[in-house]
Scaffold this motif. Sequence first.
Motif, PDB file in Angstrom:
ATOM      1  N   UNK A 252       0.827  -1.211   0.000  1.00 52.72           N
ATOM      2  CA  UNK A 252       0.000   0.000   0.000  1.00 52.72           C
ATOM      3  C   UNK A 252       0.858   1.256   0.000  1.00 52.72           C
ATOM      4  N   UNK A 253       0.339   2.331  -0.594  1.00 47.00           N
ATOM      5  CA  UNK A 253       1.081   3.587  -0.639  1.00 47.00           C
ATOM      6  C   UNK A 253       0.775   4.500   0.546  1.00 47.00           C
ATOM      7  N   UNK A 254       0.129   3.944   1.575  1.00 45.53           N
ATOM      8  CA  UNK A 254      -0.119   4.714   2.796  1.00 45.53           C
ATOM      9  C   UNK A 254      -0.070   3.776   3.991  1.00 45.53           C
ATOM     10  N   UNK A 255       0.127   4.334   5.169  1.00 43.21           N
ATOM     11  CA  UNK A 255       0.170   3.546   6.394  1.00 43.21           C
ATOM     12  C   UNK A 255      -1.248   3.252   6.877  1.00 43.21           C
ATOM     13  N   UNK A 256      -1.458   2.042   7.319  1.00 39.43           N
ATOM     14  CA  UNK A 256      -2.745   1.701   7.918  1.00 39.43           C
ATOM     15  C   UNK A 256      -2.843   2.348   9.296  1.00 39.43           C
ATOM     16  N   UNK A 257      -4.078   2.585   9.736  1.00 35.22           N
ATOM     17  CA  UNK A 257      -4.320   3.200  11.038  1.00 35.22           C
ATOM     18  C   UNK A 257      -5.399   2.421  11.776  1.00 35.22           C
ATOM     19  N   UNK A 258      -5.427   2.580  13.080  1.00 38.62           N
ATOM     20  CA  UNK A 258      -6.494   1.966  13.864  1.00 38.62           C
ATOM     21  C   UNK A 258      -7.766   2.789  13.695  1.00 38.62           C
ATOM     22  N   UNK A 259      -8.912   2.152  13.925  1.00 36.35           N
ATOM     23  CA  UNK A 259     -10.177   2.885  13.809  1.00 36.35           C
ATOM     24  C   UNK A 259     -10.243   4.000  14.839  1.00 36.35           C
ATOM     25  N   UNK A 260      -9.646   3.791  16.010  1.00 36.97           N
ATOM     26  CA  UNK A 260      -9.635   4.846  17.028  1.00 36.97           C
ATOM     27  C   UNK A 260      -8.865   6.060  16.531  1.00 36.97           C
ATOM     28  N   UNK A 261      -7.729   5.848  15.862  1.00 34.15           N
ATOM     29  CA  UNK A 261      -6.932   6.962  15.351  1.00 34.15           C
ATOM     30  C   UNK A 261      -7.651   7.660  14.206  1.00 34.15           C
ATOM     31  N   UNK A 262      -8.253   6.894  13.307  1.00 34.89           N
ATOM     32  CA  UNK A 262      -8.965   7.482  12.174  1.00 34.89           C
ATOM     33  C   UNK A 262     -10.094   8.380  12.646  1.00 34.89           C
ATOM     34  N   UNK A 263     -10.869   7.902  13.615  1.00 34.75           N
ATOM     35  CA  UNK A 263     -12.008   8.688  14.086  1.00 34.75           C
ATOM     36  C   UNK A 263     -11.578   9.822  15.011  1.00 34.75           C
ATOM     37  N   UNK A 264     -10.427   9.688  15.664  1.00 36.79           N
ATOM     38  CA  UNK A 264      -9.901  10.807  16.447  1.00 36.79           C
ATOM     39  C   UNK A 264      -9.542  11.975  15.532  1.00 36.79           C
ATOM     40  N   UNK A 265      -9.086  11.668  14.310  1.00 31.26           N
ATOM     41  CA  UNK A 265      -8.724  12.704  13.343  1.00 31.26           C
ATOM     42  C   UNK A 265      -9.925  13.220  12.558  1.00 31.26           C
ATOM     43  N   UNK A 266     -11.077  12.604  12.763  1.00 30.96           N
ATOM     44  CA  UNK A 266     -12.285  13.026  12.050  1.00 30.96           C
ATOM     45  C   UNK A 266     -12.704  14.414  12.547  1.00 30.96           C
ATOM     46  N   UNK A 267     -13.059  15.360  11.650  1.00 30.88           N
ATOM     47  CA  UNK A 267     -13.420  16.722  12.076  1.00 30.88           C
ATOM     48  C   UNK A 267     -14.535  16.726  13.120  1.00 30.88           C
ATOM     49  N   UNK A 268     -14.387  17.480  14.198  1.00 35.11           N
ATOM     50  CA  UNK A 268     -15.402  17.483  15.276  1.00 35.11           C
ATOM     51  C   UNK A 268     -16.800  17.846  14.798  1.00 35.11           C
ATOM     52  N   UNK A 309      -8.683  -4.559   2.156  1.00 34.30           N
ATOM     53  CA  UNK A 309      -9.724  -5.502   1.799  1.00 34.30           C
ATOM     54  C   UNK A 309     -10.986  -4.790   1.363  1.00 34.30           C
ATOM     55  N   UNK A 310     -12.123  -5.276   1.861  1.00 34.74           N
ATOM     56  CA  UNK A 310     -13.430  -4.762   1.454  1.00 34.74           C
ATOM     57  C   UNK A 310     -13.627  -3.315   1.904  1.00 34.74           C
ATOM     58  N   UNK A 311     -14.302  -2.524   1.058  1.00 33.50           N
ATOM     59  CA  UNK A 311     -14.655  -1.155   1.442  1.00 33.50           C
ATOM     60  C   UNK A 311     -15.948  -1.194   2.252  1.00 33.50           C
ATOM     61  N   UNK A 312     -15.913  -0.599   3.441  1.00 36.95           N
ATOM     62  CA  UNK A 312     -17.049  -0.650   4.367  1.00 36.95           C
ATOM     63  C   UNK A 312     -17.210   0.705   5.051  1.00 36.95           C
ATOM     64  N   UNK A 313     -18.222   0.782   5.887  1.00 36.09           N
ATOM     65  CA  UNK A 313     -18.407   1.935   6.768  1.00 36.09           C
ATOM     66  C   UNK A 313     -17.712   1.658   8.100  1.00 36.09           C
ATOM     67  N   UNK A 314     -17.047   2.668   8.648  1.00 37.63           N
ATOM     68  CA  UNK A 314     -16.600   2.608  10.032  1.00 37.63           C
ATOM     69  C   UNK A 314     -17.439   3.603  10.817  1.00 37.63           C
ATOM     70  N   UNK A 315     -17.915   3.182  11.982  1.00 41.24           N
ATOM     71  CA  UNK A 315     -18.790   4.010  12.812  1.00 41.24           C
ATOM     72  C   UNK A 315     -18.158   4.158  14.182  1.00 41.24           C
ATOM     73  N   UNK A 316     -18.050   5.404  14.643  1.00 42.96           N
ATOM     74  CA  UNK A 316     -17.574   5.680  15.994  1.00 42.96           C
ATOM     75  C   UNK A 316     -18.708   6.201  16.848  1.00 42.96           C
ATOM     76  N   UNK A 317     -18.732   5.799  18.108  1.00 45.98           N
ATOM     77  CA  UNK A 317     -19.772   6.233  19.044  1.00 45.98           C
ATOM     78  C   UNK A 317     -19.120   6.828  20.285  1.00 45.98           C
TER      79      UNK A 317
END
Length: 430
Positions: A252-268, A309-317
């Motif tokens: 891959x041409x980018x680093x994988x991240x944890x879902x916690x990190x991805x959603x932490x970077x999600x705009x408030x 792998x598969x493209x899906x939705x990630x949901x943070x609560x």
Amino acid sequence: MTPYLGNALLLRRFLRPFQRVLGHTRRRKWCPLYVRGLMASLERKSLQPLAEHVAPGQYAQLHHFVTVSPWQDDQLGAVLARQAQRLVGGRDAVLIVDDTAFPKQGTCSVGVARQYCGVLGKIANCQVLVSLTLARDDVPVPLALRLFLPKVWTDDPERCAAHGVPVGHRGFLTKKQLALEEIDRVRQQGVKFKVVVADAGYGNSAEFRGALSARGLTWAVGVPATQKVYSTNVGMLTERQSKYGRLMVPIPDEQRKSVAQVLHEFPPHKWVSRTWRMGTKGPLHARFAVMRVRVADGGELHDGSHLPGEEVWVVGERRHSGERKYYLTNHPTKTTKIEIIRDIKARWSCEQVHQHLKEELGLDHFEGRSWRGLHHHALLCMIAMVYLQALRLNYVPFDPEKQRPTLPQARHMTCCALWCRYCSRGIGYG
């Protein structure tokens, strides 16, 4: 609307398809008696007190019916599946995968071992049953309860044989594999649903998620905060040859991240407050973030990481208590956020079913040690639960003379309280 009938007549009509499958006259006799005993207001619903309540002096016959008599379990399960489908199945239904545990003393009961016990929240001596629950509009009905056999059991064929474990069930299967087998079974029996939901105990398995996708099913599962994902824009670098002459796989041409990190970077400002249902103390709501990602569960790389792998939705609560939850779902791209959230939160219904089965119907009161006895008892408990849910759904308006509960009242009554309300005219067990 269903006209009011005496409780005995209603139960006889409901059990008629089950009795036809049971076949033998004695089995047809004991089935309704046992189900009535499970719904009675008894402190303990093991065989001895249950027999004293519904059939005094006939304990041996009732014991034989539950623990020895060779029923056609698959056929009885098929009738249960049809009844569940009729009540709550369809395009708006959800199928909930979970498990429930019975703490036990000693090592003589089938399947008992030191393993994680959800009731106690720790490793303990217990039995674990994988469960399927079908639910719609917050009305759940149980579909399947199947005992999980740890390796200490499957590695000991003589011990399995001594406890009556069928030959076809003596091979080791994980809880995820058991759940997939039960999903295939109920689908073949005509159960229809929109989405499969499960907690992180099942959702953390790429094999489980992939198996559901391979079956063409929509799924929504919990995942741990450490679950790795890529962005949807991830690309692959071209293949290149190492200095040792070995062909390197694409990376891959980018680093994988944890879902916690991805959603932490999600705009408030993209975290939205949503209410998914009304609880007993008011509306239930939290803040959610929903975005598309690629799950890191593809082919394995040399460093142990995985390709996209598969493209899906990630949901943070984010709950008001500060707790964080994370989910993955393969809902279609055009699905609305509130629909995704409601499907994810529908999983709570199985907790309600497990609570009623144990506290009201005595699911965990069985004291026998055999495979057949445990599964017969569990199946009869599920039949009783489906019948009580049928009473809830097929209500008639409140009539002071007949003392019938209205639907809002019936939805929040315990199983035994609802049954006693239907018995309030003093009809008894006749």
